[in-house]
Design an enzyme around this catalytic site. Structure first.
Site, PDB file in Angstrom:
ATOM      1  N   HIS A 327       0.552  -1.497   0.253  1.00 41.84           N
ATOM      2  CA  HIS A 327       0.531   0.370  -0.414  1.00 41.84           C
ATOM      3  C   HIS A 327       0.807   1.383  -0.244  1.00 41.84           C
ATOM      4  O   HIS A 327       1.914   1.327   0.730  1.00 41.84           O
ATOM      5  CB  HIS A 327      -0.937  -0.191   1.174  1.00 41.84           C
ATOM      6  CG  HIS A 327      -1.799   1.229   1.202  1.00 41.84           C
ATOM      7  ND1 HIS A 327      -2.014   2.116   1.034  1.00 41.84           N
ATOM      8  CD2 HIS A 327      -3.593   0.264   0.632  1.00 41.84           C
ATOM      9  CE1 HIS A 327      -3.326   2.546   1.129  1.00 41.84           C
ATOM     10  NE2 HIS A 327      -4.132   1.504   0.430  1.00 41.84           N
ATOM     11  N   ASP A 385      -8.116  -5.352   0.473  1.00 39.49           N
ATOM     12  CA  ASP A 385      -8.627  -6.495  -0.544  1.00 39.49           C
ATOM     13  C   ASP A 385      -7.933  -7.955  -0.442  1.00 39.49           C
ATOM     14  O   ASP A 385      -8.079  -8.341  -1.235  1.00 39.49           O
ATOM     15  CB  ASP A 385      -8.038  -5.349  -2.365  1.00 39.49           C
ATOM     16  CG  ASP A 385      -8.647  -4.642  -2.269  1.00 39.49           C
ATOM     17  OD1 ASP A 385      -9.875  -3.524  -2.312  1.00 39.49           O
ATOM     18  OD2 ASP A 385      -7.926  -3.366  -2.982  1.00 39.49           O
TER      19      ASP A 385
HETATM   20  N1  CMC Z   1       4.187  -7.574  -4.826  1.00 43.13           N
HETATM   21  C1  CMC Z   1       5.501  -7.550  -5.246  1.00 43.13           C
HETATM   22  N2  CMC Z   1       5.819  -6.118  -5.449  1.00 43.13           N
HETATM   23  C2  CMC Z   1       5.799  -5.311  -4.455  1.00 43.13           C
HETATM   24  C3  CMC Z   1       4.367  -4.886  -4.473  1.00 43.13           C
HETATM   25  C4  CMC Z   1       3.668  -6.126  -4.781  1.00 43.13           C
HETATM   26  N3  CMC Z   1       1.784  -5.895  -3.935  1.00 43.13           N
HETATM   27  N4  CMC Z   1       4.102  -3.985  -4.299  1.00 43.13           N
HETATM   28  C5  CMC Z   1       4.892  -3.438  -4.430  1.00 43.13           C
HETATM   29  N5  CMC Z   1       5.804  -3.801  -4.056  1.00 43.13           N
HETATM   30  C6  CMC Z   1       7.463  -3.728  -4.337  1.00 43.13           C
HETATM   31  C7  CMC Z   1       7.972  -2.912  -6.192  1.00 43.13           C
HETATM   32  O1  CMC Z   1       8.585  -3.929  -6.917  1.00 43.13           O
HETATM   33  C8  CMC Z   1       9.316  -2.121  -5.086  1.00 43.13           C
HETATM   34  O2  CMC Z   1      10.652  -3.331  -5.714  1.00 43.13           O
HETATM   35  P1  CMC Z   1      11.615  -2.018  -5.658  1.00 43.13           P
HETATM   36  O3  CMC Z   1      12.023  -0.933  -4.449  1.00 43.13           O
HETATM   37  O4  CMC Z   1      12.714  -3.686  -5.776  1.00 43.13           O
HETATM   38  O5  CMC Z   1      11.386  -1.669  -6.485  1.00 43.13           O
HETATM   39  C9  CMC Z   1       8.364  -2.000  -4.008  1.00 43.13           C
HETATM   40  O6  CMC Z   1       8.132  -2.530  -3.483  1.00 43.13           O
HETATM   41  C10 CMC Z   1       7.698  -0.287  -3.377  1.00 43.13           C
HETATM   42  O7  CMC Z   1       6.447  -0.537  -5.158  1.00 43.13           O
HETATM   43  P2  CMC Z   1       6.488   0.646  -5.034  1.00 43.13           P
HETATM   44  O8  CMC Z   1       5.150   0.677  -6.155  1.00 43.13           O
HETATM   45  O9  CMC Z   1       7.484   1.488  -5.143  1.00 43.13           O
HETATM   46  O10 CMC Z   1       5.392   1.252  -3.933  1.00 43.13           O
HETATM   47  P3  CMC Z   1       3.740   2.199  -4.063  1.00 43.13           P
HETATM   48  O11 CMC Z   1       3.618   2.661  -3.007  1.00 43.13           O
HETATM   49  O12 CMC Z   1       4.564   2.982  -5.522  1.00 43.13           O
HETATM   50  O13 CMC Z   1       2.759   0.832  -4.349  1.00 43.13           O
HETATM   51  C11 CMC Z   1       0.973  -0.501  -4.239  1.00 43.13           C
HETATM   52  C12 CMC Z   1       1.875   1.117  -3.978  1.00 43.13           C
HETATM   53  C13 CMC Z   1      -0.828  -0.415  -3.793  1.00 43.13           C
HETATM   54  C14 CMC Z   1      -0.040   0.352  -5.589  1.00 43.13           C
HETATM   55  C15 CMC Z   1       1.251  -1.502  -4.957  1.00 43.13           C
HETATM   56  O14 CMC Z   1       2.185  -2.777  -3.497  1.00 43.13           O
HETATM   57  C16 CMC Z   1       0.866  -2.931  -5.551  1.00 43.13           C
HETATM   58  O15 CMC Z   1       0.394  -2.371  -6.569  1.00 43.13           O
HETATM   59  N6  CMC Z   1       0.345  -3.530  -4.960  1.00 43.13           N
HETATM   60  C17 CMC Z   1      -0.846  -4.080  -5.329  1.00 43.13           C
HETATM   61  C18 CMC Z   1      -1.805  -4.165  -6.170  1.00 43.13           C
HETATM   62  C19 CMC Z   1      -3.151  -3.767  -4.483  1.00 43.13           C
HETATM   63  O16 CMC Z   1      -3.159  -4.328  -3.852  1.00 43.13           O
HETATM   64  N7  CMC Z   1      -3.683  -2.478  -4.549  1.00 43.13           N
HETATM   65  C20 CMC Z   1      -4.814  -1.872  -3.310  1.00 43.13           C
HETATM   66  C21 CMC Z   1      -3.812  -1.227  -3.142  1.00 43.13           C
HETATM   67  S1  CMC Z   1      -5.327  -0.977  -1.379  1.00 43.13           S
HETATM   68  C22 CMC Z   1      -6.626  -0.790  -1.993  1.00 43.13           C
HETATM   69  C23 CMC Z   1      -6.665   1.037  -2.133  1.00 43.13           C
HETATM   70  O17 CMC Z   1      -6.378   1.202  -1.610  1.00 43.13           O
HETATM   71  O18 CMC Z   1      -7.347   0.927  -3.726  1.00 43.13           O
END
Ligand code: CMC
Length: 451
Positions: A327, A385
């Site tokens: 998240h 989720d």
């Molecule tokens: N699985 C594996 N690796 C992950 C995941 C994941 N779900 N989420 C983040 N990472 C890794 C990412 O690859 C990165 O690694 P590195 O530093 O080695 O490059 C690191 O963690 C940071 O990721 P980020 O993309 O910079 O993090 P973010 O804060 O921009 O992303 C997120 C947040 C929710 C988009 C992401 O965690 C994600 O895609 N999760 C899966 C989708 C999901 O479950 N979304 C629902 C969110 S809750 C409901 C809502 O509020 O809508």
């Protein structure tokens, strides 16, 4: 002179208050020998913010913050999240207390008006919402313009946007009464439209709202009743639906809420703004994640395939993510996920799906991920989720409806944030700037001379 980008602010997360000369209530930024002072504003709780509103005027520079990870876009009194501690408060009330003791319309009142209602206020609010649940009869014709196999979220974007074509008397955003009528209409009609989208999708007749039922039970009735027989709403499932709505009611300045605020900042009417929020929510990184999480569990197929899947998630070249994990704000267990996990077990037991083959996969995946250094180092925990997909599936909803249910619940958050924005004296049209890296001025070349 083209604006330069301010490197010091780009580095903000890595530097201390002292590094940028932040003393007391001002922050000093030194650029090319010149010192510039900015006011530091304190919230009632949470990080202070540096008010850089005058930065461009004073320095000719912008800040650069893709994804707004260090940017507060507004001042708000509605929802507070402490992502490190896993805290979520609506108007000061912890989400677990609201989900445990409250009902959804009580939470709607709280978000909209700022306080929990008295008994009389609650009765009046329930009455107003209940009396607005029907939609203009002509709207039902609207649905037949969509293909039967259209995704219900596509239908929601269109039909909710079309509300502004039916309810002209609540689109004057300068009139507080019209704003409140539009808010009540949206909260009240959203379940009706969502249920109609579902019924259209499966080829069944629409079911009209029933005023004797509460918000969640009425929604289940509109989704699952058919005209040829009586349908009694299961109270355990109605309570679960209510709680799912409460858990999703608002979540501070997330992508869809920011979309609603930006759309509304131009003076667009509330129905159009909420349609914009629905479009944003549809994405798999936001509201579409529970659908994606369920698809992921089905793709894994069995517990013994989990290590292979986890290896794919960790492989930088694979682009595979563990859906329902991670998240932007929570760097600890999402407090909503804990409640959702308990509810998931209750619903599976009640519906006789306790043996759903996806549940052991989810439990094992969660256990492995919570102990794996990859996820620990990146502070990736289950989000709301992760368990909501299995729960909604057991309640009888197809995956294509999951994000629709999220939209029903989040409407109150969107409309409360929209309303707060309209009343904010600081409110301006949302208009971010950019770091331009494209071609600079060049002369037009006739097509016959282009290479
Ligand atoms: N699985 C594996 N690796 C992950 C995941 C994941 N779900 N989420 C983040 N990472 C890794 C990412 O690859 C990165 O690694 P590195 O530093 O080695 O490059 C690191 O963690 C940071 O990721 P980020 O993309 O910079 O993090 P973010 O804060 O921009 O992303 C997120 C947040 C929710 C988009 C992401 O965690 C994600 O895609 N999760 C899966 C989708 C999901 O479950 N979304 C629902 C969110 S809750 C409901 C809502 O509020 O809508």
């Amino acid at each position: 002179m083209p604006p330069r980008v301010l490197p010091a602010v780009r580095m903000l997360p890595h530097i201390s208050r002292e590094d940028i000369g932040m003393t007391g209530s001002t922050a000093k930024i030194e650029l090319g020998g010149d010192a510039h002072e900015f006011k530091v504003r304190k919230g009632s709780v949470g990080p202070d913010v540096i008010d850089i509103g005058a930065l461009y005027k004073d320095t000719g520079m912008f800040t650069y913050d893709p994804g707004f990870t260090s940017t507060a876009s507004c001042e708000s009194k509605i929802t507070y999240i402490d992502g490190d501690e896993g805290v979520l408060l609506h108007r000061g009330y912890p989400i677990d207390q609201l989900a445990e003791h409250g009902d959804f319309l009580e939470v709607c009142y709280l978000l909209l008006y700022g306080d929990l209602p008295t008994k009389a206020q609650k009765e009046d609010f329930d009455f107003r919402v209940t009396r607005h649940t029907m939609v203009h009869e002509q709207m039902s014709k609207f649905f037949s313009g969509f293909r039967r196999d259209a995704h219900p979220m596509a239908v929601m974007c269109g039909v909710v946007g079309a509300l502004s074509a039916f309810y002209h008397d609540s689109t004057d955003i300068s009139d507080p009464h019209q704003r409140m009528v539009a808010s009540i209409r949206l909260i009240a009609k959203m379940p009706t439209i969502a249920a109609m989208a579902y019924k259209y999708h499966i080829g069944q007749p629409f079911v009209y709202p029933k005023n004797e039922l509460n918000y969640a039970a009425n929604f289940l009735h509109m989704c699952f009743a058919v005209p040829c027989e009586d349908y009694k709403v299961n109270p355990v499932l109605a309570r679960a639906m209510e709680r799912i709505f409460i858990l999703h009611a608002d979540h501070e300045q997330n992508a869809s809420t920011s979309t609603v605020r930006i759309a509304g900042s131009s003076g667009a009417n509330p129905f159009a703004c909420i349609a914009a929020g629905i479009a944003c929510l549809w994405g798999p990184a936001h509201g579409g994640a529970n659908e994606a999480a369920l698809a992921m569990l089905a793709e894994i197929g069995s517990v013994d395939k989990i290590p292979e899947f986890i290896a794919k998630v960790k492989d930088k070249n694979s682009q595979v993510r563990l859906m329902g994990f991670g998240h932007r704000v929570y760097k600890n267990y999402d407090p909503r996920a804990k409640i959702m996990q308990q509810m998931c077990h209750k619903v599976l037991k009640e519906t006789g799906h306790a043996n759903d083959p996806l549940l052991p996969i989810a439990l094992e995946l969660e256990k492995i991920a919570l102990n794996d250094p990859y996820f620990i180092e990146r502070k990736l925990y289950p989000n709301v989720d992760f368990y909501s997909g299995i729960t909604l599936k057991a309640m009888g909803f197809p995956t294509s409806m999951f994000t629709v249910l999220f939209a029903v619940a989040r409407t109150v958050g969107w409309i409360s944030q929209w309303s707060e924005m309209i009343q904010d004296p600081q409110q301006k049209i949302g208009r971010p700037r950019q770091l331009f890296s494209g071609a600079t001025t060049r002369d037009y070349v006739d097509i016959s001379k282009r290479k």
